[in-house]
Design a protein around this motif. Sequence first.
Motif, PDB file in Angstrom:
ATOM      1  N   VAL A   1       0.866  -1.182   0.000  1.00  0.00           N
ATOM      2  CA  VAL A   1       0.000   0.000   0.000  1.00  0.00           C
ATOM      3  C   VAL A   1       0.902   1.230   0.000  1.00  0.00           C
ATOM      4  CG1 VAL A   1      -1.784   1.250   1.254  1.00  0.00           C
ATOM      5  CG2 VAL A   1      -1.807  -1.247   1.206  1.00  0.00           C
ATOM      6  N   PRO A   2       0.748   2.124  -0.982  1.00  0.00           N
ATOM      7  CA  PRO A   2       1.688   3.247  -1.088  1.00  0.00           C
ATOM      8  C   PRO A   2       1.570   4.270   0.028  1.00  0.00           C
ATOM      9  CG  PRO A   2      -0.108   3.488  -2.654  1.00  0.00           C
ATOM     10  CD  PRO A   2      -0.267   2.134  -2.040  1.00  0.00           C
ATOM     11  N   GLY A   3       0.445   4.354   0.684  1.00  0.00           N
ATOM     12  CA  GLY A   3       0.249   5.334   1.756  1.00  0.00           C
ATOM     13  C   GLY A   3      -1.227   5.450   2.071  1.00  0.00           C
ATOM     14  N   PHE A   4      -1.527   6.315   3.009  1.00  0.00           N
ATOM     15  CA  PHE A   4      -2.900   6.438   3.490  1.00  0.00           C
ATOM     16  C   PHE A   4      -3.315   7.899   3.499  1.00  0.00           C
ATOM     17  CE2 PHE A   4      -0.924   2.726   5.382  1.00  0.00           C
ATOM     18  CZ  PHE A   4      -1.830   1.725   5.051  1.00  0.00           C
ATOM     19  N   ARG A   5      -4.607   8.097   3.415  1.00  0.00           N
ATOM     20  CA  ARG A   5      -5.162   9.424   3.537  1.00  0.00           C
ATOM     21  C   ARG A   5      -6.134   9.397   4.707  1.00  0.00           C
ATOM     22  NH1 ARG A   5      -7.428  12.288  -1.664  1.00  0.00           N
ATOM     23  NH2 ARG A   5      -8.788  10.471  -1.694  1.00  0.00           N
ATOM     24  N   PRO A   6      -5.615   9.589   5.913  1.00  0.00           N
ATOM     25  CA  PRO A   6      -6.491   9.499   7.092  1.00  0.00           C
ATOM     26  C   PRO A   6      -7.446  10.670   7.134  1.00  0.00           C
ATOM     27  CG  PRO A   6      -4.306  10.242   7.720  1.00  0.00           C
ATOM     28  CD  PRO A   6      -4.232   9.877   6.265  1.00  0.00           C
ATOM     29  N   PRO A   7      -8.598  10.503   7.794  1.00  0.00           N
ATOM     30  CA  PRO A   7      -9.542  11.611   7.949  1.00  0.00           C
ATOM     31  C   PRO A   7      -8.906  12.781   8.678  1.00  0.00           C
ATOM     32  CG  PRO A   7     -10.566   9.525   8.533  1.00  0.00           C
ATOM     33  CD  PRO A   7      -9.107   9.261   8.365  1.00  0.00           C
ATOM     34  N   GLN A   8      -9.432  13.972   8.401  1.00  0.00           N
ATOM     35  CA  GLN A   8      -8.860  15.175   9.000  1.00  0.00           C
ATOM     36  C   GLN A   8      -8.950  15.135  10.510  1.00  0.00           C
ATOM     37  OE1 GLN A   8      -7.424  17.306   6.930  1.00  0.00           O
ATOM     38  NE2 GLN A   8      -6.609  18.570   8.576  1.00  0.00           N
ATOM     39  N   SER A   9     -10.054  14.591  11.037  1.00  0.00           N
ATOM     40  CA  SER A   9     -10.214  14.550  12.494  1.00  0.00           C
ATOM     41  C   SER A   9      -9.193  13.632  13.134  1.00  0.00           C
ATOM     42  CB  SER A   9     -11.633  14.091  12.854  1.00  0.00           C
ATOM     43  OG  SER A   9     -11.866  12.793  12.343  1.00  0.00           O
TER      44      SER A   9
END
Length: 859
Positions: free
Chosen positions: A322-330
């Motif tokens: 998995v190249p990376g993650f985009r976690p929620p802003q909160s």
Amino acid sequence: MAEPGLNPHPSAGGGGRTERRTSRLMWLLLWAGTTVQVTLGTGPELHACKEVQNDQCQPNADDSRWLKTTEKGWEFHSVELNRGNNVLYWRTTAFSVWSKVSKPVLVRNIAITGVAYTSECFPCKPGTYAAKQGSSFCKLCPANSYSNKGETSCHPCDADKYSEKGSSTCKVRPPCTDKDYFYTHTACDANGETQLMYKWAMPKICGEDLEGAVKLPASGVKTRCPPCNPGFFKTNNSTCEPCPYGSYSNGSDCAHCPAGTEPAVGFEYKWWNTLPSNMETTVLSGINFEYKGLTGWEVAGDHIYTAVGASDNDFMILTLVVPGFRPPQSVMADTENKEVARITFVFETICSVNCELYFMVGMNSRTNTPVETWKGTKGKQSYTYTIEENATVSFTWAFQRTTLHETGRKYTNDVAKIYSINVTNVMGGVASYCRPCALEASDLGSSCTSCPAGHYIDRDSGTCHLCPPNTILKAHQPYGAQACVPCGPGTKNNKIHSLCYSDCTFSRNTPTRLFNYNFSALAGTVSLAGAPSFTSKGLKYFHHFTLSLCGNQGKKMSVCTDNVTDLRIPEGEAGFSKSITAYVCQVVIIPSEVTGYKAGVSSQPVSLADRLIGVSTDMTLDGIISPAELFHPETSGIPDVVFFFRSNDVTQSCSSGRSTTIRLRCNPMKAAPGTLQLPSMCSDGTCDGCNFHFLWENVAACPLCSASDYHTFVSSCVAGIQKTTYMWREPKMCSGGISLPEQRVTICKTIDFWLKVGISAGTCTAILLTVLTCYFWKKNQKLEYKYSKLVMNATLKDCDLPAADSCAIMEGEDVEDDLIFTSKKSLFGKIKSFTAKRTPDGFDSVPLKTSSGGPDMDL
């Protein structure tokens, strides 16, 4: 296996004789009384092992067989050899999913003392060959060939025989069975159909023309292709392509997310017609850790399974990158909520022997770290792992049918199956649905943004609402007030409603009094080491615990570090070390006298407490039990205060995760931080490996002092002064709170003063009583006179008229009655008159006057 060793003094020789130098595995036949010095360097991924054996292959008793690997420079290592023949070999074991070429172990020089000089070259051992005279090493014979000792080439096996790589003989091919082939599916064609294909397991060692051999089943049976995975759509040529961002699909067509919603991106694989492009499979030898270039996992429609390997002890490797993650802003705003994403997979293992399934995780091209292991047959079940760092992550599954170093295929029916894999918040991922999100303004056509931290979404209006006090949000973009989960007893929420924590205060109300506590003196970290443990070889180690109780807005402060890697990496690259942060963590400490380093070795950090469940004086909370019998009973009468924690780590043995209880006990004799204790019957803090318990005794665990904790003493009045003194009750079972009041002095009256007041009051009372007596006597006198008149009138006959009250009074006469009763006399005179007018018979004497004016006659 490996190639032969070297002679440090090379010389020319005939064919098949070599100088035999190798950097991987070396065999040396040495005489007694020798010392070997080796200069070597290694890559950071590998572990080098040195072992000395005699000519009967019995290992030396030397415990220091693991060499310290290096990244830069060369290091020396020496070993004393026993009398007789000695065999030395070096072996490195490791594998990486990032590169199939591991960094080698380099040997620059080998110096041997105690043996005579020799220029003899050694012949290549069977199974190897050297084409040229004086070669530096011997080559392994390829598969289906063999060689004898000192050969310059390998000989092919007969058609009915086979051999493995580096074999000295050929074996007779056995008849083929159903364990020698496997099945797979082809990619979907333009008609949306796939073909079921059967293939022989490679390398093929069986004979299909022998008696009793099975034939390869017919291939080419066509079936409908399974649907595309969620977030993908079918193209015209029946291939699956990802939907663009802002849209979603259930595996068929893509649809745009409605206004006021956002795509929930990730990877969800539950249909397996072909292996996804970001997944890779291979086979790793379980003997020499070499990649064989085979396929370890095969697709099977609704699942993938482990294929047939070259040997039953091979590792069947499957890797998802998995190249990376985009976690929620909160989540990004909450530094304490470490969850960036999570991976969930459903798997099953079917085993007849001691098979093992490993799940490993690697960060930023680093070596994989084992996370969980399952042994033997496991029914269909789900496992979830939380990712706490936004990085390039590799997830690896490795299945080994048996750990025995046996060749051949006996247990090919032992398989591992994976039915689905779901990874959330993936950068560049796809969406299977769109979730409502809060609107920045009331305009429904505005762009979709996240709610501020601690806010939930109203489904009807799409607006954000702050969660009530003492509640937290358990997920990103929650919908409805029910998403706000109440905090446990004795806890409160942090500013962004992401976690519950204790502010180091606690209150407990009883029928007799209110107990208030302040544990601020215990807000820092404290450490505790368990009793020493020993390995089977007598190696001593400790379980070391670090605890942080409360405060700091819920920020965890206990840090446990694995510094084994730190000892081997250059200065400035300490980021490779593994450390965890928690409320309570555990690490294994190997003391310096065992390791030989200046500092002890800290390894295997484990989090025991990630979430505070609550604080209570009860022994049970949310399924966590703090057994009172684990520690000596308290005798002070002050109840213990228990902190209940849970860990997010779920293991095979701890299916519900780990839990920790910290019991605070009031002990005025122990100043803060006091003493920590482990259960006497469980020296490592746990009796079952999943539930840990601690007892913390100190004065800071006592309730705050109140008026119920001191006595009041009032002294007698001395010289007009009275003193009020306050003293703590003994033993003093409180801390802090109110201070002991100072002595109070008041003015008071002695007994002489009150005696004088009593005499004065008595005198006044006597005078008042005398005056009242005289007043009532006068009243009584008048009443007696009237009564006498009535008696005299009552003696007349009924027919007689009553006589006149008095005779007529002539002019100049005095009224005697008035003289008697109205004349003013002194009190003494009135008493004298009263006694003189009373006759001896008890009647009053009344003076009467005659008409002639003669002297009075008493009647």
